[in-house]
Design a protein around this motif. Structure first.
Motif, PDB file in Angstrom:
ATOM      1  N   ALA A 150       0.850  -1.199   0.000  1.00 26.81           N
ATOM      2  CA  ALA A 150       0.000   0.000   0.000  1.00 26.81           C
ATOM      3  C   ALA A 150       0.884   1.247   0.000  1.00 26.81           C
ATOM      4  O   ALA A 150       0.618   2.216  -0.733  1.00 26.81           O
ATOM      5  CB  ALA A 150      -0.908  -0.004   1.221  1.00 26.81           C
ATOM      6  N   LEU A 151       1.961   1.212   0.774  1.00 25.80           N
ATOM      7  CA  LEU A 151       2.860   2.364   0.836  1.00 25.80           C
ATOM      8  C   LEU A 151       3.489   2.619  -0.536  1.00 25.80           C
ATOM      9  O   LEU A 151       3.496   3.755  -1.034  1.00 25.80           O
ATOM     10  CB  LEU A 151       3.951   2.118   1.894  1.00 25.80           C
ATOM     11  CG  LEU A 151       4.996   3.208   2.041  1.00 25.80           C
ATOM     12  CD1 LEU A 151       4.361   4.539   2.436  1.00 25.80           C
ATOM     13  CD2 LEU A 151       6.055   2.823   3.090  1.00 25.80           C
ATOM     14  N   GLU A 152       3.966   1.549  -1.151  1.00 24.44           N
ATOM     15  CA  GLU A 152       4.597   1.697  -2.466  1.00 24.44           C
ATOM     16  C   GLU A 152       3.592   2.244  -3.484  1.00 24.44           C
ATOM     17  O   GLU A 152       3.912   3.142  -4.264  1.00 24.44           O
ATOM     18  CB  GLU A 152       5.145   0.336  -2.923  1.00 24.44           C
ATOM     19  CG  GLU A 152       5.909   0.431  -4.221  1.00 24.44           C
ATOM     20  CD  GLU A 152       6.679  -0.843  -4.556  1.00 24.44           C
ATOM     21  OE1 GLU A 152       6.810  -1.737  -3.686  1.00 24.44           O
ATOM     22  OE2 GLU A 152       7.141  -0.939  -5.702  1.00 24.44           O
ATOM     23  N   HIS A 153       2.380   1.729  -3.447  1.00 24.44           N
ATOM     24  CA  HIS A 153       1.327   2.180  -4.362  1.00 24.44           C
ATOM     25  C   HIS A 153       1.076   3.685  -4.174  1.00 24.44           C
ATOM     26  O   HIS A 153       1.055   4.456  -5.138  1.00 24.44           O
ATOM     27  CB  HIS A 153       0.053   1.380  -4.101  1.00 24.44           C
ATOM     28  CG  HIS A 153      -1.163   1.923  -4.785  1.00 24.44           C
ATOM     29  ND1 HIS A 153      -1.322   1.897  -6.157  1.00 24.44           N
ATOM     30  CD2 HIS A 153      -2.266   2.549  -4.277  1.00 24.44           C
ATOM     31  CE1 HIS A 153      -2.475   2.468  -6.472  1.00 24.44           C
ATOM     32  NE2 HIS A 153      -3.066   2.885  -5.353  1.00 24.44           N
ATOM     33  N   GLY A 154       0.923   4.099  -2.916  1.00 23.09           N
ATOM     34  CA  GLY A 154       0.646   5.512  -2.623  1.00 23.09           C
ATOM     35  C   GLY A 154       1.788   6.413  -3.069  1.00 23.09           C
ATOM     36  O   GLY A 154       1.582   7.480  -3.657  1.00 23.09           O
ATOM     37  N   LEU A 155       3.015   5.974  -2.771  1.00 20.74           N
ATOM     38  CA  LEU A 155       4.178   6.787  -3.159  1.00 20.74           C
ATOM     39  C   LEU A 155       4.246   6.919  -4.677  1.00 20.74           C
ATOM     40  O   LEU A 155       4.532   7.994  -5.223  1.00 20.74           O
ATOM     41  CB  LEU A 155       5.471   6.156  -2.630  1.00 20.74           C
ATOM     42  CG  LEU A 155       5.660   6.142  -1.100  1.00 20.74           C
ATOM     43  CD1 LEU A 155       6.891   5.330  -0.710  1.00 20.74           C
ATOM     44  CD2 LEU A 155       5.772   7.562  -0.548  1.00 20.74           C
ATOM     45  N   LYS A 156       3.926   5.811  -5.378  1.00 22.96           N
ATOM     46  CA  LYS A 156       3.981   5.859  -6.845  1.00 22.96           C
ATOM     47  C   LYS A 156       2.936   6.814  -7.418  1.00 22.96           C
ATOM     48  O   LYS A 156       3.167   7.444  -8.445  1.00 22.96           O
ATOM     49  CB  LYS A 156       3.812   4.451  -7.421  1.00 22.96           C
ATOM     50  CG  LYS A 156       5.095   3.621  -7.299  1.00 22.96           C
ATOM     51  CD  LYS A 156       4.943   2.250  -7.906  1.00 22.96           C
ATOM     52  CE  LYS A 156       6.310   1.572  -7.982  1.00 22.96           C
ATOM     53  NZ  LYS A 156       6.180   0.117  -8.233  1.00 22.96           N
ATOM     54  N   SER A 177      12.612   2.349   8.431  1.00 20.27           N
ATOM     55  CA  SER A 177      12.846   1.221   7.517  1.00 20.27           C
ATOM     56  C   SER A 177      12.258   1.476   6.126  1.00 20.27           C
ATOM     57  O   SER A 177      12.463   0.681   5.212  1.00 20.27           O
ATOM     58  CB  SER A 177      12.291  -0.081   8.100  1.00 20.27           C
ATOM     59  OG  SER A 177      10.885  -0.021   8.105  1.00 20.27           O
ATOM     60  N   ASP A 178      11.530   2.592   5.959  1.00 19.94           N
ATOM     61  CA  ASP A 178      10.947   2.900   4.647  1.00 19.94           C
ATOM     62  C   ASP A 178      11.825   3.826   3.798  1.00 19.94           C
ATOM     63  O   ASP A 178      11.483   4.116   2.644  1.00 19.94           O
ATOM     64  CB  ASP A 178       9.569   3.579   4.817  1.00 19.94           C
ATOM     65  CG  ASP A 178       8.550   2.637   5.451  1.00 19.94           C
ATOM     66  OD1 ASP A 178       8.698   1.410   5.295  1.00 19.94           O
ATOM     67  OD2 ASP A 178       7.620   3.152   6.122  1.00 19.94           O
TER      68      ASP A 178
END
Ligand code: PEP
Ligand code: MN
Length: 373
Positions: A150-156, A177-178
């Motif tokens: 979800a984090l990767e999706h949002g950042l993208k 850690s992100d």
């Protein structure tokens, strides 16, 4: 020590310092005698020394935040740093607005917000992908909360919006850690939010990122504490940091926080070479106060404004009440850009005390000597 100080007075000051556990060094000139004090000077009271006979003044010459501290050229002129976010330069005469929604809500929302930012003439896009919420029941912790995917999706999503409109992106981080994920997906600047302003593990980790960092002030931090937490990153060799004043606790509870613009003036004129940003959105919590406080922030030396906007603040998932409507934001940008230009032209009228103090000290000493004769 004043030039009239007697040997006994000089010895008395040295003894007082030695008894307090400090080493001293001495320089005798024709005008003054300097007594250097070595060690942790926060452990002595300058007032107590000031009151001793023959003492002219006490001058702290070192700050605990050495790398953050403002440096001056020999004539006293401050030397300021610039920080690059993507292709945008902030600080030392360069102004930029960083605008966007409190949180990234959907692809459509962040694309529309980015077009608003571009059309109004702001240079950078902000948006939270994971949100720090004080209540566990708020129901919204950001589009990127819950899992790494979800984090990767949002950042993208925000990276795509930034690329589409040519706006470098600024995104808050919650977890050390992100950091590598933020770097890998192409975020241009990492924001440390107020609740993490003294998160030791996060600040230590950010020493090693090449990405610029915006370090927001904790809402109960005095300036020295804030600068020491920034020094933590700089002590590890990091240089590209922007400070951001976003309001502190105070007796004005009408606004969400108390925006400390006196503190901003102190940072810029006296304390640090780093660029200083101001967030009038969280600083006031009221959209109708964002424009005047943004303008005020520029007049006291802010190099950047961090501002919340939304295509329709009335349906925003967070902080809609302080987010600007598109029409307001366009006018804000006209206001702030012309305020910045106007203030730059007024800078020549600013006369710092540094040189004057020296001149008037000489005059005073000459007249004291005449009186003594
Ligand atoms: C933000 O900028 O999104 C934010 C939450 O601000 P702060 O950390 O200053 O409260
Ligand atoms: Mn917000």
């Amino acid at each position: 020590m004043t030039h009239l100080a007697t040997t006994e007075e000089i010895v008395a000051v040295e003894e007082r310092l030695h008894n307090a556990g400090f080493q001293t060094g001495k320089m005798r000139g024709t005008e003054v005698t300097l007594i250097g004090v070595y060690g942790d000077i926060t452990k002595i009271s300058p007032d107590e020394i000031m009151e001793m006979p023959g003492v002219e003044k006490t001058i702290p010459i070192s700050k605990a935040y050495k790398r953050v501290a403002l440096k001056r050229s020999p004539d006293g002129t401050p030397v300021y740093s610039m920080v690059r976010i993507g292709n945008v330069i902030i600080g030392n005469g360069n102004f930029a607005a960083i605008a966007g929604p409190c949180s990234v809500e959907s692809e459509r929302q962040i694309m529309t917000a980015a077009s608003m930012v571009k059309n109004a003439g702001a240079k950078l896009l902000r948006g939270g992908v994971v949100k720090y919420r004080s209540s566990p029941y708020s129901g919204w912790e950001g589009i990127g909360s819950g899992s790494k995917q979800a984090l990767e999706h949002g950042l993208k999503l925000i990276v795509r919006a930034g690329k589409e409109f040519g706006l470098p992106t600024v995104v808050e981080i919650l977890d050390p850690s992100d950091v590598s994920l933020y770097e890998d997906v192409g975020i241009d600047c990492i924001q440390i939010g107020e609740p993490n302003a003294k998160n030791q593990a996060l600040l230590n980790r950010l020493r090693d990122t090449p990405l610029p960092v915006i370090h927001k002030r904790g809402n109960s931090m005095d300036l020295e504490a804030w600068l020491l937490w920034t020094e933590r990153m700089m002590s590890g060799g990091k240089e590209n940091i922007i400070l951001c004043e976003r309001g502190v606790y105070g007796p004005n509870t009408y606004t969400r926080n108390m925006l400390d613009l006196g503190g901003v003036a102190a940072l810029v004129q006296e304390l640090t070479h780093l660029p200083v940003a101001v967030d009038p959105s969280h600083g006031t919590g009221k959209r109708d106060l964002v424009q005047p406080m943004g303008r005020a922030a520029i007049t006291v030396g802010a190099s950047a404004l961090l501002v919340e906007i939304h295509p329709n603040p009335l349906i925003a998932k967070s902080d809609g009440f302080q987010s600007l409507f598109p029409e307001q934001f366009e006018n804000c940008m006209l206001d702030w850009n012309s305020t910045f230009g106007f203030c730059q032209s007024l800078n020549a009228l600013y006369v710092p005390s540094y040189g004057l103090e020296k001149k008037y000290e000489r005059q005073r000493d000459t007249s004291t000597r005449k009186e003594a004769a």
